[in-house]
Write a protein that holds these residues in place. Structure first.
Motif, mmCIF file in Angstrom:
data_model
loop_
_atom_site.group_PDB
_atom_site.id
_atom_site.type_symbol
_atom_site.label_atom_id
_atom_site.label_comp_id
_atom_site.label_asym_id
_atom_site.label_seq_id
_atom_site.Cartn_x
_atom_site.Cartn_y
_atom_site.Cartn_z
ATOM 1 N N ILE A 338 -4.703 29.536 34.082
ATOM 2 C CA ILE A 338 -3.525 29.121 34.839
ATOM 3 C C ILE A 338 -2.932 30.366 35.483
ATOM 4 O O ILE A 338 -2.628 31.345 34.798
ATOM 5 C CB ILE A 338 -2.500 28.417 33.932
ATOM 6 N N LYS A 339 -2.789 30.323 36.819
ATOM 7 C CA LYS A 339 -2.302 31.482 37.568
ATOM 8 C C LYS A 339 -1.072 31.066 38.356
ATOM 9 O O LYS A 339 -1.136 30.160 39.186
ATOM 10 C CB LYS A 339 -3.370 31.965 38.561
ATOM 11 N N THR A 340 0.042 31.731 38.089
ATOM 12 C CA THR A 340 1.263 31.408 38.828
ATOM 13 C C THR A 340 2.175 32.626 38.827
ATOM 14 O O THR A 340 1.815 33.691 38.329
ATOM 15 C CB THR A 340 1.949 30.161 38.229
ATOM 16 N N GLY A 341 3.369 32.451 39.390
ATOM 17 C CA GLY A 341 4.309 33.560 39.433
ATOM 18 C C GLY A 341 5.645 33.108 39.995
ATOM 19 O O GLY A 341 5.779 31.997 40.517
ATOM 20 N N ILE A 342 6.639 33.988 39.896
ATOM 21 C CA ILE A 342 7.958 33.706 40.473
ATOM 22 C C ILE A 342 7.803 33.583 41.995
ATOM 23 O O ILE A 342 7.092 34.370 42.618
ATOM 24 C CB ILE A 342 8.941 34.835 40.104
ATOM 25 N N GLY A 343 8.455 32.563 42.564
ATOM 26 C CA GLY A 343 8.325 32.309 43.998
ATOM 27 C C GLY A 343 7.381 31.152 44.292
ATOM 28 O O GLY A 343 7.424 30.562 45.379
ATOM 29 N N ARG A 344 6.534 30.829 43.312
ATOM 30 C CA ARG A 344 5.585 29.726 43.521
ATOM 31 C C ARG A 344 6.275 28.358 43.463
ATOM 32 O O ARG A 344 5.895 27.436 44.166
ATOM 33 C CB ARG A 344 4.480 29.742 42.455
ATOM 34 N N GLY A 345 7.263 28.220 42.578
ATOM 35 C CA GLY A 345 7.816 26.888 42.374
ATOM 36 C C GLY A 345 6.737 25.954 41.867
ATOM 37 O O GLY A 345 5.760 26.382 41.259
ATOM 38 N N GLY A 346 6.906 24.656 42.124
ATOM 39 C CA GLY A 346 5.864 23.711 41.747
ATOM 40 C C GLY A 346 5.688 23.594 40.245
ATOM 41 O O GLY A 346 6.560 23.985 39.457
ATOM 42 N N PHE A 347 4.548 23.058 39.830
ATOM 43 C CA PHE A 347 4.299 22.822 38.406
ATOM 44 C C PHE A 347 2.803 22.751 38.149
ATOM 45 O O PHE A 347 2.004 22.462 39.045
ATOM 46 C CB PHE A 347 4.955 21.503 37.965
ATOM 47 N N ASN A 370 2.519 36.208 36.207
ATOM 48 C CA ASN A 370 2.930 37.382 36.996
ATOM 49 C C ASN A 370 2.047 37.595 38.222
ATOM 50 O O ASN A 370 1.801 38.718 38.640
ATOM 51 C CB ASN A 370 2.930 38.641 36.111
ATOM 52 N N TYR A 371 1.565 36.480 38.789
ATOM 53 C CA TYR A 371 0.774 36.596 40.015
ATOM 54 C C TYR A 371 1.699 36.959 41.161
ATOM 55 O O TYR A 371 2.622 36.233 41.474
ATOM 56 C CB TYR A 371 0.053 35.274 40.320
ATOM 57 N N GLY A 372 1.430 38.063 41.818
ATOM 58 C CA GLY A 372 2.380 38.590 42.793
ATOM 59 C C GLY A 372 2.179 38.156 44.223
ATOM 60 O O GLY A 372 3.133 37.957 44.942
ATOM 61 N N ALA A 403 -9.553 36.630 22.464
ATOM 62 C CA ALA A 403 -9.479 35.166 22.354
ATOM 63 C C ALA A 403 -8.513 34.585 23.378
ATOM 64 O O ALA A 403 -8.859 33.660 24.104
ATOM 65 C CB ALA A 403 -9.059 34.768 20.943
ATOM 66 N N GLY A 404 -7.286 35.113 23.411
ATOM 67 C CA GLY A 404 -6.303 34.529 24.312
ATOM 68 C C GLY A 404 -5.310 35.544 24.831
ATOM 69 O O GLY A 404 -4.840 36.415 24.092
ATOM 70 N N ARG A 405 -4.996 35.406 26.109
ATOM 71 C CA ARG A 405 -3.944 36.214 26.736
ATOM 72 C C ARG A 405 -3.047 35.221 27.464
ATOM 73 O O ARG A 405 -3.404 34.692 28.515
ATOM 74 C CB ARG A 405 -4.580 37.207 27.698
ATOM 75 N N LEU A 406 -1.922 34.916 26.845
ATOM 76 C CA LEU A 406 -1.056 33.856 27.339
ATOM 77 C C LEU A 406 0.295 34.459 27.688
ATOM 78 O O LEU A 406 1.067 34.810 26.801
ATOM 79 C CB LEU A 406 -0.912 32.754 26.278
ATOM 80 N N ASP A 412 11.451 31.633 31.366
ATOM 81 C CA ASP A 412 10.770 30.416 31.839
ATOM 82 C C ASP A 412 9.463 30.276 31.064
ATOM 83 O O ASP A 412 8.379 30.468 31.606
ATOM 84 C CB ASP A 412 10.491 30.534 33.345
ATOM 85 N N PRO A 413 9.569 29.968 29.764
ATOM 86 C CA PRO A 413 8.347 29.915 28.960
ATOM 87 C C PRO A 413 7.443 28.755 29.378
ATOM 88 O O PRO A 413 7.910 27.729 29.871
ATOM 89 C CB PRO A 413 8.871 29.713 27.534
ATOM 90 N N PHE A 414 6.135 28.966 29.201
ATOM 91 C CA PHE A 414 5.160 27.890 29.373
ATOM 92 C C PHE A 414 5.186 27.093 28.072
ATOM 93 O O PHE A 414 5.006 27.659 26.992
ATOM 94 C CB PHE A 414 3.759 28.453 29.613
ATOM 95 N N THR A 415 5.396 25.767 28.163
ATOM 96 C CA THR A 415 5.634 24.989 26.949
ATOM 97 C C THR A 415 4.600 23.874 26.762
ATOM 98 O O THR A 415 3.886 23.509 27.689
ATOM 99 C CB THR A 415 7.034 24.342 26.992
ATOM 100 N N GLY A 416 4.569 23.367 25.532
ATOM 101 C CA GLY A 416 3.687 22.243 25.232
ATOM 102 C C GLY A 416 2.220 22.622 25.298
ATOM 103 O O GLY A 416 1.377 21.815 25.694
ATOM 104 N N ILE A 417 1.911 23.852 24.885
ATOM 105 C CA ILE A 417 0.518 24.270 24.846
ATOM 106 C C ILE A 417 -0.075 23.841 23.508
ATOM 107 O O ILE A 417 0.519 24.069 22.454
ATOM 108 C CB ILE A 417 0.408 25.802 25.016
ATOM 109 N N CYS A 418 -1.230 23.195 23.545
ATOM 110 C CA CYS A 418 -1.881 22.720 22.331
ATOM 111 C C CYS A 418 -3.336 23.158 22.336
ATOM 112 O O CYS A 418 -4.041 22.930 23.332
ATOM 113 C CB CYS A 418 -1.782 21.194 22.265
#
Length: 482
Positions: A338-347, A370-372, A403-406, A412-418
Motif C-alpha cells: 500500500i503506497k500513499t502519502g499526505i496530499g493524496r486524500g482518497g482511501f 510517506n510517498y512524496g 517480515a513487515g514494514r508498516l 492518521d494511523p492505518f487501521t483494521g489491519i488483520c
C-alpha cells in the motif's frame, strides 16, 4: 520445396500455414459474413484452425492483409490497421460485430484506435512491432485524474493500441506478441530527454465490456496494460515480460475502474506487476472515480525492485473491495504494497488477500504513508488518505529479509489491519528487527515470526475474505471459431 508443386498435399499437412493464410485472404476479403454457431458449424476450409474463448463471437472477419498489411518488420502498417478497423467498425452489434485477424509475420505499426463490438486477434506467430519513429506517436492530453503526464508535465504519447468510449472490445489471440521495442524509450527517459510521457502498449479509456486475453506483451516503453475509467473488464492468460531494471514497466494497471477480473497471468517486470490506481492528488480527488470490485487470482510475478500488487501510490479517487488470491511471488521486493502519502486524500479500504506463496522477498508486508511525489505544488496538505480494513491470510514465504514494514501517517494511523495464518521464513542474515510498525492498528493470529506490538495476537482470529462473488466473476467466455 517439393510440397509447393503439389498443392493437394498441403491439405493433409495442417501445420503448413500457407494454406490457412491463402484461405483467410480468399474467403474473408471484404469482411465477408460468416455465421458462427455454438454447436461447432464453421467453415471447413479452416476447420479446427483456431478455436478461442471470448465474451462475444463475431460474424464478420477480415485479415490485415486484405487492407494492404505487410508483415516484413520494415513496412509500416499503421494505415492498414486503421483502414481495416474503420471498415470493420461499420458492423455494429446488430450485425454481429467484427474481427480483424493478424496473420503470422512482423507487423511494424504506429498507434491505432479500436472500435466497438470488435475483436483484434493475433495469430501465435504474429508480432506487432511498435514503431520507434517518435513522429508516428500522437501527443494527447493528460488524464484528467492526473492533471499532467507521469513522466513530464503536459501531454503524453498515445498508446500503441488505444480506444476511448467503446463497448464490447476484445484483444486476444492464440498467444501472439505485442513488442513495444521500449529500449530507446527507457534510454531517453533515464537521460531526461523526454518532453512527454512514454506510451503504453494498450490503453482503453471510458469503455466497458472489455476482454484482454492470451497474448504476450514485451518491452513496453512504460506501463503495459492500462484500462482507465472503464468497467466490466476480464484480463486473462496474458504474459508480460520486461527487463527487471526497465523503468516503470508496470504490468496491469486498473485505474479508476469498476468490476475487473485479472487471472492466470505471468508477469516479469521492472515495476509493480499489478498496480491499482485512481488518480493523483488534487486531480484524482476532484475526478473522484474509485477503483472497486477488483478480483486478482492465479498470478505469478517476478519483480526484484517492486511489488507484486501495489495499491497506489496514485489512489486519490479511492480503492475499495479488492480480492486477491492464489498468487505466487518470486524474487520480488514486496507482496501486496500500500503506497500513499499526505496530499493524496482518497482511501484504500476493504482489501482481502489470501493464498499467497512468496519466495525470496525483501518485505512480505509493506505499507507506506510517506510517498512524496506530487503532480505540482497545488496539492492539499490536509488531504489525508484513509487506510482501513486490510486483510491478509493463509500465506507462506521463504528467504525473506524483513517480515513487515508498516508505516502509517502520524495522526492518521492505518487501521483494521488483520494478518492470520502466515508463516515467514527469514534469510539467514535477516535484520534483528523482523517487523517495524509505526502509526498502524490491527490484530494478528498464528503469524510467524511474531508481529509487532501494534498487531497484538487475538488467538483463533481468522481474517476476513468475502464469501459472495463479484459480478465480473459470473461473466462467462464462450467458444468461438475463427
Amino acid at each position: 520445396m517439393e510440397l509447393l508443386k503439389y498443392p493437394r498435399k498441403l491439405h493433409v499437412i495442417k501445420l503448413v500455414l500457407i494454406v490457412v493464410l491463402a484461405f483467410l485472404s480468399a474467403n474473408y476479403a471484404n469482411g465477408r459474413k460468416t455465421h458462427m454457431h455454438h454447436h461447432g458449424h464453421h467453415y471447413k476450409h479452416i476447420k479446427g484452425c483456431f478455436e478461442y474463448l471470448a465474451i462475444n463471437c463475431r460474424a464478420h472477419t477480415a485479415s490485415l492483409t486484405d487492407f494492404g498489411g505487410v508483415g516484413d518488420g520494415i513496412t509500416s502498417n499503421t494505415r492498414a490497421f486503421q483502414t481495416a478497423i474503420d471498415h470493420l467498425g461499420r458492423f455494429g452489434s446488430n450485425d454481429g460485430g467484427s474481427l480483424l485477424f493478424v496473420p503470422p509475420g512482423k507487423w511494424l505499426t504506429g498507434s491505432f484506435n479500436l472500435t466497438s463490438h470488435f475483436t483484434l486477434f493475433l495469430h501465435q506467430d504474429a508480432v506487432l512491432l511498435a514503431t520507434q519513429d517518435v513522429n508516428e506517436w500522437a501527443v494527447i492530453d493528460p488524464l484528467p485524474s492526473y492533471g499532467r503526464g507521469r513522466d513530464a508535465p503536459g501531454g503524453r504519447y498515445i498508446s500503441l493500441i488505444f480506444g476511448t468510449n467503446l463497448t464490447d472490445v476484445i484483444i486476444t489471440g492464440n498467444n501472439g506478441t505485442i513488442d513495444g521495442q521500449g529500449a530507446t524509450w527507457w534510454d531517453s527517459f533515464r537521460k531526461g530527454e523526454l518532453n512527454y510521457t512514454r506510451p503504453y502498449l494498450l490503453e482503453l479509456m471510458y469503455s466497458q465490456n472489455i476482454q484482454i486475453s492470451n497474448l504476450t506483451f514485451i518491452n513496453s516503453p512504460s506501463w503495459n496494460v492500462h484500462p482507465v475509467y472503464c468497467s466490466n473488464i476480464v484480463i486473462q492468460g496474458i504474459t508480460i515480460l520486461a527487463p527487471v531494471r526497465s523503468p516503470n514497466t508496470d504490468g496491469i494497471n486498473p485505474d479508476s475502474c469498476t468490476n475487473t477480473r485479472i487471472e492466470d497471468c505471468y508477469i516479469v517486470s521492472g515495476d509493480d506487476c499489478v498496480a491499482v490506481k485512481s488518480g493523483w492528488d488534487e486531480y484524482g480527488i476532484a475526478f473522484g472515480m474509485p477503483t472497486e470490485q477488483l478480483v486478482i487470482r492465479r498470478l505469478t510475478c517476478i519483480s526484484p525492485t517492486s511489488a507484486v500488487i501495489a495499491l497506489g501510490s496514485e489512489m486519490s479517487g479511492g480503492i475499495r473491495d479488492v480480492r486477491a488470491e492464489d498468487i505466487v511471488a518470486i524474487n520480488s521486493e514486496s507482496g501486496v504494497r500500500i503506497k500513499t502519502g499526505i496530499g493524496r486524500g482518497g482511501f484504500v479500504k476493504d482489501i482481502y488477500v489470501k493464498g499467497f506463496t512468496m519466495k525470496t522477498m525483501k518485505w512480505a508486508f509493506w505499507m507506506t504513508g510517506n510517498y512524496g511525489s506530487h503532480p505540482d505544488d497545488k496539492w492539499d496538505p490536509n488531504a489525508i488518505p484513509l487506510i482501513q480494513n486490510i486483510n491478509y491470510k493463509d500465506m507462506v514465504a521463504e528467504n525473506v529479509t524483513m517480515a513487515g514494514r508498516l508505516e502509517g501517517i502520524a495522526g492518521d494511523p492505518f487501521t483494521g489491519i488483520c494478518i492470520s495464518n502466515v508463516t515467514i521464513g527469514m534469510v539467514e542474515n535477516a535484520k534483528k528487527l523482523t517487523w517495524n510498525c509505526t502509526n498502524i492498528e490491527g490484530v494478528s493470529s498464528d503469524v510467524t515470526p511474531q508481529p509487532c506490538a501494534a498487531l497484538p495476537v487475538q488467538s483463533g482470529k481468522t481474517c476476513d475474505f468475502p464469501k459472495d462473488k463479484l459480478p465480473i466473476e459470473d461473466v462467462k467466455v464462450q467458444l468461438c471459431f475463427l
